[in-house]
Scaffold this motif. Structure first.
Motif, PDB file in Angstrom:
ATOM      1  N   PHE A   1      -3.968   0.399   5.730  1.00 42.68           N
ATOM      2  CA  PHE A   1      -3.910  -0.664   6.730  1.00 42.68           C
ATOM      3  C   PHE A   1      -3.979  -2.073   6.147  1.00 42.68           C
ATOM      4  N   TYR A   2      -4.129  -2.205   4.851  1.00 47.28           N
ATOM      5  CA  TYR A   2      -4.210  -3.529   4.255  1.00 47.28           C
ATOM      6  C   TYR A   2      -2.945  -4.335   4.571  1.00 47.28           C
ATOM      7  N   GLY A   3      -3.127  -5.543   5.077  1.00 50.09           N
ATOM      8  CA  GLY A   3      -2.012  -6.407   5.411  1.00 50.09           C
ATOM      9  C   GLY A   3      -1.328  -6.074   6.718  1.00 50.09           C
ATOM     10  N   ARG A   4      -1.812  -5.074   7.431  1.00 51.27           N
ATOM     11  CA  ARG A   4      -1.173  -4.649   8.677  1.00 51.27           C
ATOM     12  C   ARG A   4      -2.030  -4.961   9.906  1.00 51.27           C
ATOM     13  N   VAL A   5      -3.291  -4.565   9.858  1.00 49.56           N
ATOM     14  CA  VAL A   5      -4.193  -4.788  10.979  1.00 49.56           C
ATOM     15  C   VAL A   5      -5.619  -4.816  10.418  1.00 49.56           C
ATOM     16  N   PRO A   6      -6.465  -5.724  10.921  1.00 53.10           N
ATOM     17  CA  PRO A   6      -7.814  -5.876  10.349  1.00 53.10           C
ATOM     18  C   PRO A   6      -8.798  -4.795  10.799  1.00 53.10           C
ATOM     19  N   ILE A   7      -8.582  -3.582  10.327  1.00 49.90           N
ATOM     20  CA  ILE A   7      -9.545  -2.505  10.559  1.00 49.90           C
ATOM     21  C   ILE A   7     -10.702  -2.685   9.587  1.00 49.90           C
TER      22      ILE A   7
ATOM     23  N   ILE B   1      -2.314   4.513  14.683  1.00 50.65           N
ATOM     24  CA  ILE B   1      -3.618   3.872  14.580  1.00 50.65           C
ATOM     25  C   ILE B   1      -3.468   2.358  14.573  1.00 50.65           C
ATOM     26  N   GLU B   2      -2.475   1.853  13.877  1.00 52.69           N
ATOM     27  CA  GLU B   2      -2.260   0.404  13.799  1.00 52.69           C
ATOM     28  C   GLU B   2      -2.076  -0.203  15.185  1.00 52.69           C
ATOM     29  N   VAL B   3      -1.221   0.414  15.992  1.00 51.89           N
ATOM     30  CA  VAL B   3      -0.938  -0.136  17.317  1.00 51.89           C
ATOM     31  C   VAL B   3      -2.147   0.003  18.235  1.00 51.89           C
TER      32      VAL B   3
END
Length: 217
Positions: free
Chosen positions: A44-50, A193-195
């Motif tokens: 998820f790095y660079g995609r969404v701040p999980i 998960i990102e969305v």
């Protein structure tokens, strides 16, 4: 018929549940936790701040994990999710590296698919984890707005494009300022998960954590 192992089909003996002792020992546990960086985080790095992510098992195209999850999703064996959630939840509680979580939220199914299957395969898993970590399980705060075909043979780009705006958060007043653990079955590209995580963050969740049954290495 006496209960048989979901891994090798031998008859189970006293004290064994779903898996024989040998198959349970051979399950490929990731040993990831919520204190050290792992492969799930890097997806998820660079995609969404999980905030932090982890998975319980490694998934492969053959083997015990595939058999378990296939039975869970397509053969009406919802108790497999309960079994995995109870085990993983106990490990999370014992490890203690997961911060205090307010809500455990499952990735939802579209209502049409939910009616056809009869259950969300992630529900039992999420409920058991919530119990183990003293969090509240919330099943109706995320909704899926369209019924899509299976994602297993699609590329990361295809999954990402198809799932934009597919998931919406409701009851946003309940979510505001809360820490949420998002749970799912198998993570591959991370598109779903990102969305879902983005929908939760748009609802003013303070932090999103992720836990899945399995990850494709």
């Amino acid at each position: 018929m006496p209960p048989a192992c979901f891994g090798c089909n031998v008859q189970l003996i006293g004290g064994e549940e779903l898996l024989c002792t040998t198959c349970r020992y051979e399950l490929p546990l990731t040993e990831y936790n919520f204190s050290q960086e792992n492969h799930v985080d890097r997806i998820f790095y660079g995609r969404v701040p999980i905030k932090k992510a982890s998975s319980f098992l490694y998934f492969s195209s053959i083997g015990i994990v595939k058999n378990l999850l296939h039975q869970l999703k397509y053969k009406n064996q919802s108790h497999i999710g309960i079994f995995l959630g109870s085990w993983y939840g106990a490990l999370l509680a014992e490890d203690g590296s997961l911060p205090e979580i307010d809500y455990v939220v499952p990735v939802p199914l579209h209502p049409k698919k939910l009616r056809k299957r009869g259950y969300n395969q992630v529900t039992g898993f999420g409920k058991q984890i919530a119990t183990a970590i003293n969090a509240t399980f919330l099943e109706d705060v995320l909704t899926k707005t369209a019924n899509t075909k299976t994602q297993t043979k699609k590329s990361r780009i295809e999954r990402w494009q198809e799932q934009q705006s597919l998931f919406k958060a409701k009851k946003t007043n309940v979510l505001t300022g809360k820490k949420v653990l998002l749970v799912d079955d198998v993570i591959t590209t991370g598109a779903t998960i990102e969305v879902c995580a983005r929908a939760l963050l748009d609802a003013q969740v303070s932090e999103v954590y992720v836990a899945t049954m399995a990850i494709v290495p």
